[in-house]
Design an enzyme around this catalytic site. Structure first.
Site, PDB file in Angstrom:
ATOM      1  N   LYS A  83      40.596 -25.736 -21.382  1.00  0.00           N
ATOM      2  CA  LYS A  83      40.817 -24.557 -20.668  1.00  0.00           C
ATOM      3  C   LYS A  83      41.086 -23.282 -21.405  1.00  0.00           C
ATOM      4  CE  LYS A  83      43.650 -24.713 -16.719  1.00  0.00           C
ATOM      5  NZ  LYS A  83      45.111 -25.148 -16.226  1.00  0.00           N
TER       6      LYS A  83
HETATM    7  O1  G3P Z   1      46.667 -24.566 -11.805  1.00  0.00           O
HETATM    8  C1  G3P Z   1      47.293 -23.510 -12.092  1.00  0.00           C
HETATM    9  C2  G3P Z   1      48.787 -23.613 -11.479  1.00  0.00           C
HETATM   10  O2  G3P Z   1      49.374 -24.357 -12.322  1.00  0.00           O
HETATM   11  C3  G3P Z   1      49.522 -22.293 -11.314  1.00  0.00           C
HETATM   12  O3  G3P Z   1      50.180 -22.664 -10.279  1.00  0.00           O
HETATM   13  O4  G3P Z   1      51.963 -22.035  -8.844  1.00  0.00           O
HETATM   14  O5  G3P Z   1      52.329 -21.423 -11.316  1.00  0.00           O
HETATM   15  O6  G3P Z   1      50.775 -20.191  -9.720  1.00  0.00           O
HETATM   16  P1  G3P Z   1      51.382 -21.301  -9.868  1.00  0.00           P
END
Ligand code: G3P
Length: 227
Positions: A83
């Protein structure tokens, strides 16, 4: 649409694998930090449990560092996808890693123009963060629709991996649009299974079954029973 689990927690991963529900894993530095474990052995253990792409994020800000880290994590297992963030340095690293046959997931994507550049750099996955756009009153799903259109217009093969998924409707909408993958936390995956009518229906079936006399409830044919 493929389903990935957005987690570095081995218990969650093992549970989801048991359901036959997941096609891959995504991690990020925040998810890894929550596990309080040494990073590389943790990634190795995840790779042993899931037969599918495992996204592992670089943490350098410059392309040279990302490439170095990317090569290192890609060497852990053939399923590792590196990534890189959607910055100029991230695009440079993506181009270099891709040229060496290493698959890259470009992350922290918040615009369709970023996604266009990621595809041109050769990204294997693009990760638009829809929940974080919703958080600031921008429609995350509109971004998925735009990327889908742009990639179809120019026949880019970069797969759309819907990320920052917060609830089942995000998953439903991603599937309606035709995204390639949605990655989600364990709680969202669990919520996809649940339906109150399933629970009520099951209770009723089992209550009715209990009303049968014991002899009538045998699963073995009478001739195979002992005694
Ligand atoms: O896949 C990306 C994710 O981990 C981010 O999620 O909920 O932290 O915006 P969030």
């Amino acid at each position: 649409m493929k389903i990935f689990l957005d987690s570095a927690n081995l218990k969650e991963i093992e549970e989801a694998v048991k359901w036959g529900a997941i096609d891959g894993i995504t991690t990020n530095p925040s998810l890894v930090a929550k596990e309080h474990r040494e990073f590389l052995p943790l990634i190795q253990e995840i790779c042993q449990r899931v037969n599918g792409p495992i996204s592992v994020e670089t943490v350098s800000r410059d392309a040279a560092g990302m490439v170095e880290e990317g090569k290192l994590v890609a060497g852990i297992h053939p399923n590792v996808v590196v990534k890189c963030p959607l910055t100029k340095e991230g695009l440079t690293a993506t181009r270099q890693l891709t040229a060496q046959g290493i698959r890259v997931n470009m992350t922290l994507c918040f615009s369709a123009t970023q996604a266009l550049l990621a595809a041109k750099a050769g990204a294997y996955f693009i990760s638009p963060f829809i929940g974080r756009l919703d958080d600031i009153s921008q429609e995350g799903m509109a971004l998925i629709r735009d990327i889908k259109t742009i990639y179809a217009n120019y026949r880019f093969t970069t797969q759309i991996l819907v990320a920052s998924v917060r609830h089942p409707i995000h998953v439903l909408e991603a599937a309606r649009i035709g995204a390639d993958i949605a990655t989600m936390p364990f709680g969202v995956l669990e919520a996809l299974v649940k339906h109150p009518l399933t629970d009520i229906g099951l209770e009723r079936f089992l209550r009715d079954w209990e009303s049968l006399p014991a002899e009538a409830k045998q699963f073995k044919p009478a001739r195979q029973r002992v005694g």
